[in-house]
Design an enzyme around this catalytic site. Structure first.
Site, PDB file in Angstrom:
ATOM      1  CB  SER A   1      -0.863  -0.008   1.269  1.00 33.49           C
ATOM      2  OG  SER A   1      -1.440   1.258   1.487  1.00 33.49           O
TER       3      SER A   1
ATOM      4  CE1 TYR B   1      -3.657  -2.264   5.788  1.00 31.17           C
ATOM      5  CE2 TYR B   1      -3.245   0.101   5.664  1.00 31.17           C
ATOM      6  CZ  TYR B   1      -3.510  -1.095   5.042  1.00 31.17           C
ATOM      7  OH  TYR B   1      -3.618  -1.147   3.680  1.00 31.17           O
TER       8      TYR B   1
ATOM      9  CE  LYS C   1      -1.560  -4.118   3.304  1.00 34.81           C
ATOM     10  NZ  LYS C   1      -1.941  -5.419   2.714  1.00 34.81           N
TER      11      LYS C   1
END
Ligand code: UD1
Length: 342
Positions: A126, A150, A154
């Site tokens: 992302s 979060y 990644k």
């Protein structure tokens, strides 16, 4: 074509659109999904859209034995790994759940792929890995630094993949950093179906357009942007799906990383106005305070993917929002039946 492609999280938003693209290109697909934030109905719709069979295994990837059974059942030659938890706010409240789920499932996947000598992997990363960018548009070499658990999962997964590829030259891995995926399949039969209150702008605007919510809250109009609202690089989910096929086609030894974006920016007010135009609906909105952790502008430099993957995102904002509206107006409650009237 040798072997099937395992699509983890294939019942979800980007996974289902990518599965359609894979099936259309003649790949056989096995979906592994725990259905924790997705619906089996999306797989049924994918089958109906493509006229192709898809194998589906309901598994939690943190269960390595369950994953081993999937690999023992199908001739899997590579994987596209979408499965993971992805709500930023929730990740701040439940960091260990995010680290355990996202990291353990990826390490299990790498282990079991290696056991079966399936070395081809495309991973859903992302643009969130860039944090608050210093350079715009953002090239892959830009400094990384996520700002929430979060985003850190990644980034950690990217590093795990890079280390795995450095340790064993048989790996062929592509890390895809998505900018802001929106839109839906042109049929309107599959699309984004968030559970509960949508965190992302476009699903929220669509729910206002279809009458499920009263108004959009615009999180801040005092950013340093043309109209003061946040600017993002929205990309049509079908262009993103095509990016995965291009990544599979161009896999090379080692681990490479690509931005998938258009290079064009749209503000919150652009999204509201264009949605009003393509839907013919009024979209009431109200300016609210900034959302914690948001940045003013995020914009991809997609040159590397344009050149090395021979891929380009060319659907514009109107097409993205027209297709999102088609999905939402055809399926006001997503994959669920309408709630019973009181
Ligand atoms: C968010 C996540 C990001 C994740 C991405 C894709 C945050 C801080 N970032 O990115 O980590 O990878 O989604 O899932 O959550 N906005 C409103 N009103 C709303 C919702 C959003 O004004 O109700 C604004 C935001 O301030 C932003 C823009 O719309 O300027 C886009 O927001 P969103 O769709 O949530 O995407 P990102 O914040 O870019």
């Amino acid at each position: 074509m040798s072997g099937s492609i395992l699509v983890t999280g294939g019942a979800g938003y980007i996974g289902s659109h990518t599965t359609v693209a894979l099936l259309e290109r003649g790949f056989d697909v096995v979906i592994a999904d725990d259905l924790s934030n997705s619906s089996e109905e999306s797989i049924e719709r994918v089958k109906a859209l493509t006229g192709r069979h898809v194998d589906f295994e309901e598994v939690d990837l943190t269960d390595i034995d369950a994953l081993r059974k999937v690999f023992a059942s199908y001739p899997i030659s590579g994987a596209i790994h979408f499965a993971g938890l992805k709500a930023v706010g929730e990740s701040v409240e439940q960091p260990l759940r995010y680290y355990r789920n996202n990291l353990v499932s990826t390490m299990n996947l790498l282990d079991v792929m290696a056991e079966h000598e399936a070395w081809d992997l495309v991973f859903s990363s992302s643009a969130t890995v860039y944090g608050d960018p210093e350079v715009l548009p953002i090239p892959e070499e830009a400094k990384t630094g996520a700002t929430n658990p979060y985003g850190r999962t990644k980034l950690m997964i990217e590093e795990i993949c890079q280390d795995a590829a450095a340790a064993d030259p048989r790996w062929r891995i592509s890390l895809l950093r998505y900018f802001n995926p929106v839109g839906a399949h042109a049929s309107g039969d599959i699309g984004e179906d968030p559970t509960g209150h949508p965190n992302n702008l476009v699903p929220f605007v669509m729910q206002v357009a279809v009458g499920r919510r009263d108004k959009v809250m615009v999180f801040g109009d005092d950013y340093d942007t043309a109209d003061g609202t946040g600017v993002r690089d929205y990309i049509h989910v079908l262009d993103l799906a095509a990016g995965h096929i291009a990544a599979l086609d161009h896999l090379e030894d080692g681990c490479d990383v690509f931005n998938l974006g258009t290079g064009n920016g749209a503000s919150v007010l652009d999204i509201i106005q264009t949605t009003a135009e393509v839907s013919g609906q009024e979209i009431p909105y109200e300016v609210a305070p900034r959302r914690a952790g948001d940045i003013a502008t995020s914009l991809a430099d997609p040159t590397r993917a344009n050149e090395k993957l021979e891929w380009r995102a060319d659907r514009g904002l109107e097409v993205m929002l027209r297709d999102a509206w088609k999905w939402q107006s055809k399926n006001p409650w997503g994959f669920n039946p309408p709630p019973e009237a009181d």
